[in-house]
Write an enzyme that holds these catalytic residues in place. Structure first.
Site, mmCIF file in Angstrom:
data_model
loop_
_atom_site.group_PDB
_atom_site.id
_atom_site.type_symbol
_atom_site.label_atom_id
_atom_site.label_comp_id
_atom_site.label_asym_id
_atom_site.label_seq_id
_atom_site.Cartn_x
_atom_site.Cartn_y
_atom_site.Cartn_z
ATOM 1 N N GLY A 205 32.673 -16.453 2.073
ATOM 2 C CA GLY A 205 32.623 -16.417 0.619
ATOM 3 C C GLY A 205 31.225 -16.083 0.168
ATOM 4 O O GLY A 205 30.237 -16.454 0.815
ATOM 5 N N THR A 206 31.111 -15.371 -0.940
ATOM 6 C CA THR A 206 29.796 -14.876 -1.354
ATOM 7 C C THR A 206 28.914 -15.935 -2.006
ATOM 8 O O THR A 206 27.710 -15.738 -2.113
ATOM 9 C CB THR A 206 29.947 -13.681 -2.317
ATOM 10 O OG1 THR A 206 30.677 -14.098 -3.479
ATOM 11 C CG2 THR A 206 30.659 -12.524 -1.637
ATOM 12 N N ASP A 207 29.482 -17.058 -2.440
ATOM 13 C CA ASP A 207 28.660 -18.063 -3.118
ATOM 14 C C ASP A 207 27.571 -18.629 -2.221
ATOM 15 O O ASP A 207 26.463 -18.931 -2.678
ATOM 16 C CB ASP A 207 29.533 -19.200 -3.648
ATOM 17 C CG ASP A 207 30.326 -18.799 -4.879
ATOM 18 O OD1 ASP A 207 30.046 -17.729 -5.457
ATOM 19 O OD2 ASP A 207 31.239 -19.557 -5.265
ATOM 20 N N THR A 208 27.867 -18.793 -0.939
ATOM 21 C CA THR A 208 26.871 -19.345 -0.013
ATOM 22 C C THR A 208 26.643 -18.443 1.188
ATOM 23 O O THR A 208 26.106 -18.889 2.203
ATOM 24 C CB THR A 208 27.290 -20.755 0.473
ATOM 25 O OG1 THR A 208 28.595 -20.668 1.065
ATOM 26 C CG2 THR A 208 27.311 -21.753 -0.673
ATOM 27 N N LYS B 31 21.778 -13.259 -3.256
ATOM 28 C CA LYS B 31 22.781 -12.907 -4.264
ATOM 29 C C LYS B 31 22.118 -12.984 -5.630
ATOM 30 O O LYS B 31 21.645 -14.028 -6.043
ATOM 31 C CB LYS B 31 23.978 -13.862 -4.181
ATOM 32 C CG LYS B 31 25.118 -13.466 -5.102
ATOM 33 C CD LYS B 31 26.336 -14.363 -4.899
ATOM 34 C CE LYS B 31 27.469 -13.930 -5.806
ATOM 35 N NZ LYS B 31 28.668 -14.785 -5.628
#
EC number: 3.5.1.1
Length: 197
Positions: free
Chosen positions: A10-13, A84
């Protein structure tokens, strides 16, 4: 027997996992972290192409000796520098200071320069580690009070990272609380800054 490794994430972390892998995997083989900014149900979902490019890079001799990399949106970034930068856009993963390592053109990875190790890279051998310590990250704010340091310690933190404002500053009250907590308990407290560069 493998050319490299692809980690879907997942891109959040994703940037945190990639940085951890960059700091702990000691191999000449590429480790590629990949995600998607649009879900599979979205118009023009980016996941399938990102995954294809990640696997292509992991299998490519061009990826050797480049450490852990992040692949999204036709870009190849160093896990050491990439972050990010936007919650929603496709071109969110990039390095503002060091730039990208390379790009994909017609699904072929092209690098801008030969393999090199990032300046200041520290590697850790965790082959005998079975669990990581509980470390809290405290983000600074105006008039930060003392209770956050004490609350972290009371909740079982074995270390605290303080992400200060600007170049790493904190309020006088918070600074005193951190010093008092360290002197009383010996808990490691590491100062940093919350800005990316």
């Amino acid at each position: 027997e493998i050319a490299g490794v692809v980690v879907t994430h997942g891109t959040d972390t994703l940037e945190e996992t990639a940085f951890f892998l960059q700091s702990t995997v000691n191999s000449s083989k590429p480790v590629i972290c990949v995600g998607a900014m649009r879900p599979a149900t979205a118009l023009s979902a980016d996941g399938p192409l990102n995954l294809l490019q990640a696997v292509t890079l992991a299998a490519s001799p061009a990826g050797v000796d480049r450490g852990t990399m992040i692949v999204l949106n036709d870009r190849i970034g160093s896990a050491f520098y990439t972050t990010k930068n936007n919650a929603n856009t496709l071109d969110t993963f990039f390095s503002t200071e060091a730039g990208q390592l390379g790009v994909f053109i017609n699904q072929v990875p092209y690098f801008f320069w030969p393999p090199a190790s990032p300046t200041g890279l520290v590697s850790f051998n965790i082959s005998t580690v079975s669990a990581l310590a509980h470390v809290d990250i405290l983000y600074a704010h105006q008039d930060m009070d003392a209770y956050l340091f004490n609350a972290s310690y009371a909740a079982g933190a074995e270390g605290i990272v303080y992400a200060g404002v600007g170049a790493g500053g904190m309020s006088a009250t918070a600074s005193l609380a951190a010093e008092e907590l360290y002197n009383a308990t010996g808990i490691p407290i590491v100062a940093s800054h919350r800005s990316s560069d």
